[in-house]
Write an enzyme that holds these catalytic residues in place. Structure first.
Site: not given
Ligand code: NAP
Length: 362
Positions: A160, A253
């Protein structure tokens, strides 16, 4: 497109910060419809509304859920496997650990995976795409298909912080040539996922460390500003130093940027170049494309996250305070929505570009 004609899609990691934004965008999307919502073993078999802590306004599944998607909150979460959750288009909001195995499994089964995870961003045959910046890199999807002999593949959107920065640097790189960049970020807590940083750690505080961020930003930015030559991306030849900080802001950000440009253009020329910037998503009127990818503010106290981050559905980045820098020539501030332009909205835009080019099977 009528609801029956819309392309079925799966959201992997549907319960997380980015997954929820995918769901909220997809329930009102004109080209795609949700077929499966998938998450970890913790959530499989549970109703979506019960398994996720909905962070966005309104009911779980989106405030504006249309009739065909009413009841998204009642859907049962399935396992993140092709057997349980196959669709021709997959949006991945997985952490990079699970993404490493799960995304290639879907690609091997014939799905095109639009990923937010960092696992494959630097893979030479995976497009690291911001459609206004490097739409030509999408051609790497064909390279993957030729290699695998199938219809699947992986397309990534960048980190991001790198996305926000690159949208501001791309017009300048095209018009003048970017040589050196110093960037200091102030990054929102939602960038760390849910539940993220504990309130006791972040309230009234600034944390001057975000794991791997200062490495990802230069390498991803140089790749996106690079050129596709003989089927491979040649990274842009620039020097970039990033200093990244977590601050007590919910979404958005902010990045303070100093840049050395070829020809030493004036702040006025730089501001004009940024304001005029448009790309293929705008030409094609893609559903998630903002009218202006870079919005240039003239008020001396803008952009501000609380006032500007939601404008244009969070899909524009906001530049302000374009002025002389005594060290590198030009400095400015750029701010963008980490979870929309930097994540869910970015993946949607990538998929829309792929669809507009006839690369997605219905
Ligand atoms: P998050 O809130 O921690 O969500 C993670 C998701 O992945 C949850 O739905 C979780 O499900 C699922 N998960 C975790 N382990 C898993 C597994 N072994 N098998 C299947 N599903 C699984 O993270 P997030 O912030 O949304 O980020 C998601 C991705 O986007 C990451 O790679 C992050 O680096 C990237 N990203 C995030 C942002 C941001 O602003 N947040 C920006 C750019 C990129 P449960 O609820 O069942 O645990």
């Amino acid at each position: 497109m009528g609801s029956a004609a819309r392309i079925p899609v799966t959201v992997l990691g549907a319960t997380g910060v980015v997954g929820q934004r995918f769901v909220a965008r997809l329930v009102q999307h004109p080209w795609f419809r949700i077929e499966h919502l998938a998450a970890s073993e913790r959530s499989v078999g549970r109703a979506y509304a019960e398994a996720c802590t909905w962070q966005l306004p309104g009911e779980t599944g989106g405030r504006h859920a249309n009739e065909s998607h009413a009841g998204c909150g009642a859907r049962t979460l399935v396992a993140a496997t092709p057997e349980a959750a196959f669709a021709p288009v997959v949006f991945s909001a997985l952490d990079s650990g699970p993404a490493r195995d799960i995304e290639p499994a879907f690609a091997a089964a014939g799905a095109v995976v639009f990923s937010n995870a960092s696992a494959f961003r630097m893979d030479p045959v995976v497009p690291l795409l911001v459609p206004e910046v490097n739409a030509a890199h999408l051609a790497l999807l064909d390279t993957q298909r030729v290699r695998s002999g199938g219809r699947g593949g992986i397309v990534c959107n960048p980190n991001c912080t790198a996305t926000v920065l690159t949208l501001a640097l791309a017009p300048l790189h095209r018009a003048f040539g970017v040589q050196t960049v110093m960037m200091t970020s102030m990054q929102a807590v939602s960038g760390a996922g849910w539940p993220g940083v504990s309130s006791l750690d972040i309230l009234g505080n600034v944390i001057p460390y975000i794991r791997d961020e200062e490495e990802k930003v230069p390498e991803e930015t140089a790749r996106m500003l690079g050129t596709l030559r003989d089927g491979a991306v040649v990274p842009a030849d620039l020097t970039l130093s990033a200093a990244c900080h977590r601050v007590p802001v919910l979404d958005g950000h902010t990045e303070a940027v100093s840049v050395r440009l070829r020809g030493d253009p004036s702040p006025e020329a730089v501001a004009e170049c940024l304001a005029e910037f448009r790309g293929e998503p705008q030409e094609l009127s893609l559903p998630s494309a903002p009218e202006r990818p870079v919005y240039v503010h003239t008020a001396p106290d803008r952009p501000q996250v609380r006032r500007d981050v939601q404008a244009g559905g969070g899909m524009s980045v906001h530049v302000g305070r374009v002025r002389r820098c005594p060290v590198l020539g030009i400095k400015f501030v750029v701010m963008g929505h980490n979870a929309e332009r930097g994540a869910a909205g970015a993946s949607l835009l990538n998929a829309e570009l792929a669809h507009a080019r006839g690369l997605l099977d219905a």
